[in-house]
Structure formats: structure tokens, C-alpha cells
Write a protein that holds these residues in place. Structure first.
Motif, PDB file in Angstrom:
ATOM      1  N   UNK A   1       0.829  -1.206   0.000  1.00 29.88           N
ATOM      2  CA  UNK A   1       0.000   0.000   0.000  1.00 29.88           C
ATOM      3  C   UNK A   1       0.865   1.257   0.000  1.00 29.88           C
ATOM      4  N   UNK A   2       1.966   1.230   0.750  1.00 31.63           N
ATOM      5  CA  UNK A   2       2.865   2.387   0.795  1.00 31.63           C
ATOM      6  C   UNK A   2       3.536   2.603  -0.559  1.00 31.63           C
ATOM      7  N   UNK A   3       3.989   1.518  -1.175  1.00 32.06           N
ATOM      8  CA  UNK A   3       4.564   1.642  -2.525  1.00 32.06           C
ATOM      9  C   UNK A   3       3.526   2.214  -3.492  1.00 32.06           C
ATOM     10  N   UNK A   4       2.295   1.761  -3.346  1.00 28.62           N
ATOM     11  CA  UNK A   4       1.210   2.256  -4.211  1.00 28.62           C
ATOM     12  C   UNK A   4       1.012   3.751  -4.025  1.00 28.62           C
ATOM     13  N   UNK A   5       1.000   4.198  -2.764  1.00 29.68           N
ATOM     14  CA  UNK A   5       0.793   5.612  -2.478  1.00 29.68           C
ATOM     15  C   UNK A   5       1.952   6.474  -2.963  1.00 29.68           C
ATOM     16  N   UNK A   6       3.133   5.867  -3.095  1.00 29.00           N
ATOM     17  CA  UNK A   6       4.297   6.575  -3.614  1.00 29.00           C
ATOM     18  C   UNK A   6       4.397   6.480  -5.138  1.00 29.00           C
ATOM     19  N   UNK A   7       3.433   5.786  -5.744  1.00 27.44           N
ATOM     20  CA  UNK A   7       3.456   5.618  -7.192  1.00 27.44           C
ATOM     21  C   UNK A   7       4.438   4.579  -7.667  1.00 27.44           C
ATOM     22  N   UNK A   8       4.907   3.743  -6.757  1.00 26.26           N
ATOM     23  CA  UNK A   8       5.873   2.687  -7.091  1.00 26.26           C
ATOM     24  C   UNK A   8       5.100   1.397  -7.362  1.00 26.26           C
ATOM     25  N   UNK A   9       4.448   1.352  -8.497  1.00 28.29           N
ATOM     26  CA  UNK A   9       3.472   0.304  -8.763  1.00 28.29           C
ATOM     27  C   UNK A   9       4.061  -1.099  -8.944  1.00 28.29           C
ATOM     28  N   UNK A  10       5.190  -1.286  -9.607  1.00 27.34           N
ATOM     29  CA  UNK A  10       5.752  -2.645  -9.701  1.00 27.34           C
ATOM     30  C   UNK A  10       6.064  -3.239  -8.324  1.00 27.34           C
ATOM     31  N   UNK A  11       6.649  -2.405  -7.430  1.00 25.59           N
ATOM     32  CA  UNK A  11       6.952  -2.883  -6.078  1.00 25.59           C
ATOM     33  C   UNK A  11       5.664  -3.170  -5.314  1.00 25.59           C
TER      34      UNK A  11
END
Length: 351
Positions: A245-255
Motif C-alpha cells: 500500500x505504501x509503494x502504491x501511495x508513492x506511485x511505485x506500482x511494480x513494487x
């Protein structure tokens, strides 16, 4: 036999759950007294619960409780609390609440302060999952008071973690962080690896929910590393979901996708329908943010196969995605959907 029981207890204290499990299994294959068998079953149940093997834990707790019924009523109550915690983790918080309320009365009749404190702690976490923060907070305050009175370091540590969780859900992030840091300090002093990982994840959740996403990542990484070494599947899965979820919120979609895949695998292994839905809808949310409606629908359909309850979250996700496409708006919609998500009402970690 005493040496084996001591070895199992030492393994548990070091968060070496698989080793403890093997020792308890060895004990149960031996010739034991009725009391020894009950103790081995109770220890095995505790280990299986922590490892995420809930059907086995529920069965062992019931067996242990039946044996202790004619030997030691106090330890029988310990088994009842363990059974309730396993029921809660299996998605049955209402059954857990019923069992815990009954058990608390029995502890109070026996004037067992440790048992009372343990049950108040369990009730606090169960009310939180059931979505009633006010009742959860009341129970945890009782637990904290009793654990301080009895000078129970382990109980104080885990109650601080639980209070961190409640205050986080109430949006009181500074107070939440204070409790998680206190828990982390106590856990490190006690060399409780599971507890250290659990409190690191809590600190990550505070940073994430406060909008400090980059600050959350190091805490999750520490928790992820520790959980990966001790054989836990339950808290580890939610840590992976939080990391995704944190990666998603940072726009780090592959991670983010990678973490959601790992989390879903663990949720599936423990039979956690609620967790699976969060992981699958995490994938869906990314797809909608990237304006890939086809892929988003695919992920949502996967979530719907797990439980029709996912449509509550889906409605909020889909509508907000189409209207706004903004991450902060999606988060608010998820939070509003939480109280409607029965019977698995409140997730452990909202975005």
C-alpha cells in the motif's frame, strides 16, 4: 519431560516457532500424564495460532481445555482465551467476543489479575477488529493498568502495541507512535523478535496513515526481514500488504504489485478472506489509477470470488476512481467502507 518443556518454552521466547512446534509434537508422541498432555496441547495451540494455522490451533485449544477442566481451571481459562484469539483471526470476532466475556467473568471470580489483564487485552483487540474503537480502548486501558500492577513486562509490551493500533485508527498519530515506540523498546529489551517486528510494522503504519510514506518504508523493511526469519504468516502478510500500500501511495506500482502478490499468497495459506480481498483490491486500485479499467475489473472479480462482501469496498473504490483518480480520495472512501464490511468489519491497517 521437563527438559523438553523447557526447550519448547525457550524456543517460543526466541520466536523459533517451528522448533517449538516440533518439540511439542515430540512430547505428544510420548507417554505423558494428563496434565503434561494438556500443557503440551496448549503450547502447541499457541504456536499454531501465531504461525497462522487456525483450524489446528482451535482444535488443540479445545482439547487442552477439556483436559484442564478436571485439573486446573485457571489454565483451562487460558485455553479459552487462546481459542477466542484463534476464532477472531479466523474471521469470527463475534464468537470471540462471546467467549472472552464469559472467560473474563470466570477470571474475576478467581481473582486472577494476570488472567483478567490477558482477557482485557484480547477483548481490546477484538473490539478493534469488530470496528468499535471506544470499547476497544476501554478494555486496553484496563489491561494496561492490571499489567502494570502485576509487573508483567510481556503484557505491557503487547498492550502498548494494541494501544498504538487503536490510537492510529482514531487518527491520533503522535500518541499512537509513542505507544509503538515504547512497545518496540520493551520488545528489544526482552529480545522478543516477533514483538519487535510487530511494533516496527505498527510504526510504519503510523507514518503511512499520517501521510509520511517515505518514512514508513524503513520500518516495514525491518519488520519484513524479521518476520521472514521466524515462520509467522499472519502478521507477516499484513506487513507485506502495508508495504504494498505504501509503494502504491508513492506511485511505485511494480513494487506494490510484488508485495500484494506475496501478501495474497500468505493470506490464501491461512484462509484469511479479508486479507485476500485487500491484496486483490490493491491490485485493482493501481489498475484504475493507471486508467486500465479492464485490468481493474479483472482484479475486482478475483476479489468477489473470495467473498461477495468485497462489493462494499468495490463500490467505493470504483466510484472514487472514476470521479477523482486521486490517491487521498481513494483512502477516504476505503475508510468509510470499513464499517460496512461485515462480518470482517475493520481491517487491521487501513490505507
Amino acid at each position: 519431560m521437563k527438559n523438553l518443556f523447557d526447550a519448547a518454552e525457550k524456543a517460543r521466547s526466541l520466536s523459533q516457532f517451528e522448533s517449538a512446534r516440533k518439540i511439542y509434537k515430540t512430547l505428544l508422541r510420548s507417554v505423558l500424564t494428563k496434565e503434561e498432555k494438556a500443557e503440551a496441547l496448549l503450547g502447541l495451540a499457541d504456536v499454531e495460532r501465531i504461525r497462522g494455522y487456525f483450524p489446528e490451533a482451535l482444535s488443540h485449544y479445545r482439547q487442552a481445555g477439556q483436559l484442564f477442566k478436571t485439573i486446573d481451571t485457571t489454565t483451562q481459562l487460558d485455553a479459552q482465551v487462546g481459542w477466542a484469539l484463534s476464532a477472531r483471526a479466523s474471521g469470527h470476532p463475534l464468537s470471540a467476543l462471546k467467549e472472552l466475556k464469559k472467560t473474563l467473568i470466570q477470571y474475576q471470580k478467581q481473582k486472577d489479575l494476570q488472567g483478567e489483564a490477558f482477557t482485557h487485552w484480547a477483548l481490546g483487540g477484538t473490539w478493534r477488529i469488530a470496528g468499535n474503537m471506544k470499547k476497544g480502548l476501554k478494555e486496553l486501558r484496563f489491561a494496561l493498568k492490571l499489567f502494570k500492577k502485576t509487573k508483567n513486562s510481556e503484557g505491557l509490551s503487547y498492550t502498548c502495541c494494541a494501544l498504538g493500533g487503536i490510537y492510529r485508527m482514531l487518527g491520533q498519530y503522535n500518541l499512537s507512535g509513542r505507544y509503538y515506540r515504547e512497545a518496540n523498546r520493551r520488545m528489544r529489551q526482552r529480545k522478543d523478535i516477533f514483538g519487535v517486528a510487530y511494533s516496527y510494522c505498527g510504526l510504519g503504519n503510523v507514518e503511512r496513515m499520517a501521510g509520511r510514506f517515505k518514512h514508513a518504508l524503513p520500518f516495514y523493511k525491518k519488520a519484513e526481514k524479521l518476520y521472514g526469519t521466524i515462520g509467522d504468516r499472519v502478521s507477516y502478510a499484513y506487513t507485506l500488504w502495508s508495504l504494498g500500500t505504501t509503494h502504491k501511495l508513492l506511485g511505485q506500482y511494480p513494487q506494490a504489485h510484488r508485495s500484494f502478490f506475496q501478501a495474497d499468497k500468505l493470506f490464501k495459506s491461512t484462509g484469511d478472506a479479508r486479507g485476500r480481498i485487500y491484496a486483490l483490491l490493491g491490485h485493482a486500485e493501481i489498475a484504475f489509477i493507471q486508467e486500465n479499467q479492464t485490468q481493474g475489473l479483472k482484479w475486482w472479480r478475483e476479489a468477489k470470488k473470495v467473498s461477495d462482501q468485497s462489493h462494499y469496498l468495490w463500490e467505493k473504490l470504483h466510484v472514487s476512481s472514476l470521479k477523482e483518480g486521486k490517491v487521498h480520495h481513494l483512502n477516504k472512501q476505503y475508510q468509510k467502507a470499513g464499517s460496512q464490511f461485515y462480518p470482517m468489519t475493520m481491517p487491521i491497517n487501513w490505507p
